[in-house]
Design a protein around this motif. Sequence first.
Motif, PDB file in Angstrom:
ATOM      1  N   ASP A  79      -9.518   8.503  18.391  1.00 22.16           N
ATOM      2  CA  ASP A  79     -10.246   7.329  17.910  1.00 22.16           C
ATOM      3  C   ASP A  79     -10.958   7.674  16.599  1.00 22.16           C
ATOM      4  OD1 ASP A  79     -11.773   5.115  17.455  1.00 22.16           O
ATOM      5  OD2 ASP A  79     -12.584   4.984  19.493  1.00 22.16           O
ATOM      6  N   ILE A  99     -22.081   4.806   6.571  1.00 20.06           N
ATOM      7  CA  ILE A  99     -20.720   5.196   6.960  1.00 20.06           C
ATOM      8  C   ILE A  99     -19.665   4.288   6.317  1.00 20.06           C
ATOM      9  CG2 ILE A  99     -19.119   5.554   8.883  1.00 20.06           C
ATOM     10  CD1 ILE A  99     -21.478   6.432  10.572  1.00 20.06           C
ATOM     11  N   PRO A 100     -19.809   2.953   6.412  1.00 17.51           N
ATOM     12  CA  PRO A 100     -18.787   2.136   5.732  1.00 17.51           C
ATOM     13  C   PRO A 100     -18.763   2.349   4.216  1.00 17.51           C
ATOM     14  CG  PRO A 100     -20.507   0.740   6.729  1.00 17.51           C
ATOM     15  CD  PRO A 100     -20.686   2.125   7.259  1.00 17.51           C
ATOM     16  N   LEU A 147       3.901   6.637  -0.272  1.00 15.94           N
ATOM     17  CA  LEU A 147       4.167   7.161   1.064  1.00 15.94           C
ATOM     18  C   LEU A 147       5.276   6.334   1.692  1.00 15.94           C
ATOM     19  CD1 LEU A 147       0.516   7.660   2.421  1.00 15.94           C
ATOM     20  CD2 LEU A 147       2.152   9.483   1.876  1.00 15.94           C
ATOM     21  N   MET A 178      -5.933   0.397   9.711  1.00 17.58           N
ATOM     22  CA  MET A 178      -6.547  -0.148   8.504  1.00 17.58           C
ATOM     23  C   MET A 178      -7.320  -1.415   8.818  1.00 17.58           C
ATOM     24  SD  MET A 178      -4.961  -0.907   4.760  1.00 17.58           S
ATOM     25  CE  MET A 178      -3.980   0.537   4.735  1.00 17.58           C
ATOM     26  N   ARG A 199      -8.812  -2.140  11.574  1.00 12.33           N
ATOM     27  CA  ARG A 199     -10.039  -1.765  12.269  1.00 12.33           C
ATOM     28  C   ARG A 199     -11.076  -1.196  11.298  1.00 12.33           C
ATOM     29  NH1 ARG A 199     -10.523   2.538  16.571  1.00 12.33           N
ATOM     30  NH2 ARG A 199     -12.511   1.902  17.430  1.00 12.33           N
ATOM     31  N   MET A 200     -10.607  -0.355  10.378  1.00 15.25           N
ATOM     32  CA  MET A 200     -11.517   0.230   9.383  1.00 15.25           C
ATOM     33  C   MET A 200     -12.110  -0.864   8.495  1.00 15.25           C
ATOM     34  SD  MET A 200     -12.621   3.171   9.356  1.00 15.25           S
ATOM     35  CE  MET A 200     -13.489   3.732   7.897  1.00 15.25           C
ATOM     36  N   VAL A 213       0.842  -1.198   0.000  1.00 15.44           N
ATOM     37  CA  VAL A 213       0.000   0.000   0.000  1.00 15.44           C
ATOM     38  C   VAL A 213       0.882   1.256   0.000  1.00 15.44           C
ATOM     39  CG1 VAL A 213      -1.656   1.341   1.358  1.00 15.44           C
ATOM     40  CG2 VAL A 213      -2.002  -1.107   1.054  1.00 15.44           C
ATOM     41  N   LEU A 231     -12.313   6.012  14.179  1.00 16.37           N
ATOM     42  CA  LEU A 231     -13.563   5.325  13.848  1.00 16.37           C
ATOM     43  C   LEU A 231     -14.736   5.958  14.590  1.00 16.37           C
ATOM     44  CD1 LEU A 231     -14.894   3.098  12.247  1.00 16.37           C
ATOM     45  CD2 LEU A 231     -14.303   1.486  14.052  1.00 16.37           C
ATOM     46  N   LEU A 280      -6.010   3.749   2.955  1.00 11.21           N
ATOM     47  CA  LEU A 280      -7.226   2.937   2.886  1.00 11.21           C
ATOM     48  C   LEU A 280      -7.774   2.937   1.454  1.00 11.21           C
ATOM     49  CD1 LEU A 280      -9.472   1.347   4.389  1.00 11.21           C
ATOM     50  CD2 LEU A 280     -10.664   3.532   4.689  1.00 11.21           C
ATOM     51  N   TYR A 325     -15.662   9.080  12.904  1.00  6.51           N
ATOM     52  CA  TYR A 325     -16.421   8.830  11.670  1.00  6.51           C
ATOM     53  C   TYR A 325     -17.897   8.560  11.973  1.00  6.51           C
ATOM     54  CZ  TYR A 325     -11.717   7.964   9.673  1.00  6.51           C
ATOM     55  OH  TYR A 325     -10.419   8.057   9.288  1.00  6.51           O
ATOM     56  N   LEU A 326     -18.161   7.898  13.104  1.00  2.71           N
ATOM     57  CA  LEU A 326     -19.550   7.569  13.450  1.00  2.71           C
ATOM     58  C   LEU A 326     -20.391   8.826  13.699  1.00  2.71           C
ATOM     59  CD1 LEU A 326     -18.995   4.497  15.821  1.00  2.71           C
ATOM     60  CD2 LEU A 326     -19.824   4.464  13.479  1.00  2.71           C
ATOM     61  N   LEU A 354     -20.629  -4.158   5.200  1.00  5.31           N
ATOM     62  CA  LEU A 354     -21.335  -4.083   3.911  1.00  5.31           C
ATOM     63  C   LEU A 354     -21.657  -5.478   3.370  1.00  5.31           C
ATOM     64  CD1 LEU A 354     -19.312  -1.245   2.086  1.00  5.31           C
ATOM     65  CD2 LEU A 354     -21.485  -1.035   3.311  1.00  5.31           C
ATOM     66  N   LYS A 357      -2.971  10.745   5.347  1.00  8.42           N
ATOM     67  CA  LYS A 357      -2.250   9.503   4.999  1.00  8.42           C
ATOM     68  C   LYS A 357      -3.131   8.281   5.249  1.00  8.42           C
ATOM     69  CE  LYS A 357       2.250  11.274   6.345  1.00  8.42           C
ATOM     70  NZ  LYS A 357       3.354  11.105   7.291  1.00  8.42           N
ATOM     71  N   ARG A 358      -3.854   8.304   6.364  1.00  8.01           N
ATOM     72  CA  ARG A 358      -4.713   7.169   6.717  1.00  8.01           C
ATOM     73  C   ARG A 358      -5.734   6.918   5.593  1.00  8.01           C
ATOM     74  NH1 ARG A 358      -6.689   9.048  11.778  1.00  8.01           N
ATOM     75  NH2 ARG A 358      -4.812   8.277  12.750  1.00  8.01           N
ATOM     76  N   TYR A 398     -16.977   5.867   3.652  1.00  6.13           N
ATOM     77  CA  TYR A 398     -15.524   5.932   3.869  1.00  6.13           C
ATOM     78  C   TYR A 398     -14.761   5.124   2.829  1.00  6.13           C
ATOM     79  CZ  TYR A 398     -15.635   9.197   7.596  1.00  6.13           C
ATOM     80  OH  TYR A 398     -15.795  10.369   8.287  1.00  6.13           O
ATOM     81  N   TYR A 435     -14.771  -2.797  10.041  1.00  5.21           N
ATOM     82  CA  TYR A 435     -16.001  -2.017  10.045  1.00  5.21           C
ATOM     83  C   TYR A 435     -16.654  -2.027   8.664  1.00  5.21           C
ATOM     84  CZ  TYR A 435     -19.107   1.921  10.745  1.00  5.21           C
ATOM     85  OH  TYR A 435     -20.214   2.730  10.803  1.00  5.21           O
ATOM     86  N   ILE A 436     -15.825  -1.854   7.632  1.00  6.74           N
ATOM     87  CA  ILE A 436     -16.353  -1.832   6.259  1.00  6.74           C
ATOM     88  C   ILE A 436     -16.950  -3.198   5.886  1.00  6.74           C
ATOM     89  CG2 ILE A 436     -15.673  -1.626   3.817  1.00  6.74           C
ATOM     90  CD1 ILE A 436     -13.696   0.582   4.718  1.00  6.74           C
TER      91      ILE A 436
END
Lengths: 97, 489
Positions: free
Chosen positions: B417, B306-307, A19, A33, A35-36, A13, B419, B361, B422-423, A43, B356-357, B310, A39-40
């Motif tokens: 935090d 939200i998911p 980067l 990442m 954790r995200m 990545v 996440l 992603l 984002y919520l 879907l 960057k995050r 993002y 969450y994603i």
Amino acid sequence: MANVITDETIEYVGILAKLELSDEEKEQAKKDMGRMLDYIDKLAELDTAGIEPMSHVFPVQNVFREDVVTNGDESEKTLRNAPGEKDNMFVVPKTFE
Amino acid sequence: MDILEYSAVELSAAIREGKVTATDAVEAVLARIDAREKDINAYVTVDREQALRAAASVQEKIEKGELTGPLAGVPVAVKDNMCTEGMLTTCSSKILENFVPTFTSEAVVNLERAGAVIIGKTNMDEFAMGSTTETSAYGVTRNPWNTAHVPGGSSGGSAAAVAAGECFFALGSDTGGSIRQPASFCGVVGLKPTYGTVSRYGLIAYGSSLDQIGPLTKNVTDCAAVLELIASHDTKDSTSVRREDTDFTSALVDDVRGMKIGIPRDYLGDGLDAEVKEAVLAAAKVLEEKGAVVEEFDLSLVEYAIPAYYTIAAAEASSNLERFDGVKYGYRTSSYEGLHNMYKKTRSEGFGAEVKRRIMLGSFVLSSGYYDAYYLKALKVKAMIKKAFDDAFARYDLILGPVAPTTAPRLGESLSDPLKMYLGDIYTISVNLAGLPGISVPCGKDTKGLPIGLQMIADSFQEKKLIQAAYTYEKTKRGCGKWQSNMRQ
């Protein structure tokens, strides 16, 4: 399903995103990442079989126009923002030997 | 009367009537900036000389009768992600610390043409990625109602500047709530138009399919007047929509009789602060008393917004932000070995942690092997969310709910935090996914004295319904009070 982001994935990545991360940033990125993505993954609960992906909310078509110059020569103004400039050109590091 | 107490439309009328001049207005705003900026930090750049020059020129044109519009002579603040020729435009990022655009964004051109006077550029979350204006490379912006709290984001500088009287109105941009949420936190009016209504030409892109420019104002009348000016079809933006119905001020009508308003039950559940809920439901009651038909319904799919958002926003951001490479403009790292190393070091030093995050992603969800599972899946969910709104608007003229689950958090509480932060966008982001217009109007204050916002959402191209309902509500004087009575210090 917990996503485990490996060192290899973060390296990959990093190449895609152009980067360069410190070791500390890499560890944090792996956690963030993962954790995200956990969450994603929510879907996946939805059945989307037969649904067309929607990239645009309105049925817009590409817009074409004649290839005619409408602005003048702005090279001097543009180059004023350049980090490196010489003889009306951008200066970049040597890209091939 | 103190000049700063005028709304934007009132000020312009006073200038045309010869009661005050455009120069008086700029000087009043600059004095206010001098008094408040050390506490608020709403601006990245204030351009005094340019503003005073522009005011003098506009004043002359008003006197000659060449400028007669409702915002001629009015000082405006512009979010720092809209290009302004000759004026620093940073996106609140180090990577654009020295970027002076060679052209002006179309929305700002429309304002200048109408005689509005640009005071400067407002602070924001870096590249509009954030909900608190704490990710700016140029320091945090503080909430004028209580400086221990954030102003919201990402258009936090614009909202704070309007709330603190450091301008008469401002432009912001909204990708997932970035106009409506700071408007809510700062007790001002903010509107995100239907996608394609305001040209994105010159707006530095974050999530191109979601970004829209819109007004932040002291009241609904100003909001309609600003929207009427900035809405335009623009061949320089291929997603620009040609609309005939942009006479938004014609909707400033004090009447909601027969209007059908739906409140999604999904917007009133877990996580919503009790005081916010109470204020929002009280506002709905007010509209009901004015003749609207109000009922609760199930919107569905809310927790998937939200998911989906993002994933899509990060994907688009990773692509849009590829251009920042240290070659043609902006920051370049001081030492490097070869081209690729220069790109990498420039970007790693120039971007902050949140940017960057999201770039990482986004690069991941677009990468081979993950594209279908994440990016394409999110686009399908987006289609489902749009369908859920279509079904709702078959029954209702407007959807009503909160803007955010809470009032403005304290500084420093949110970033640890991501996440959880984002919520906080849960009630605003589906509007961007579906391309709909949404407005935030002040509807009270909590026990800490912080403003609460009421959100109303309409079907595509139905901004007039939003403006009419918001205007009717505002007329009942149940907002959170004008800035001057609450914040004069």
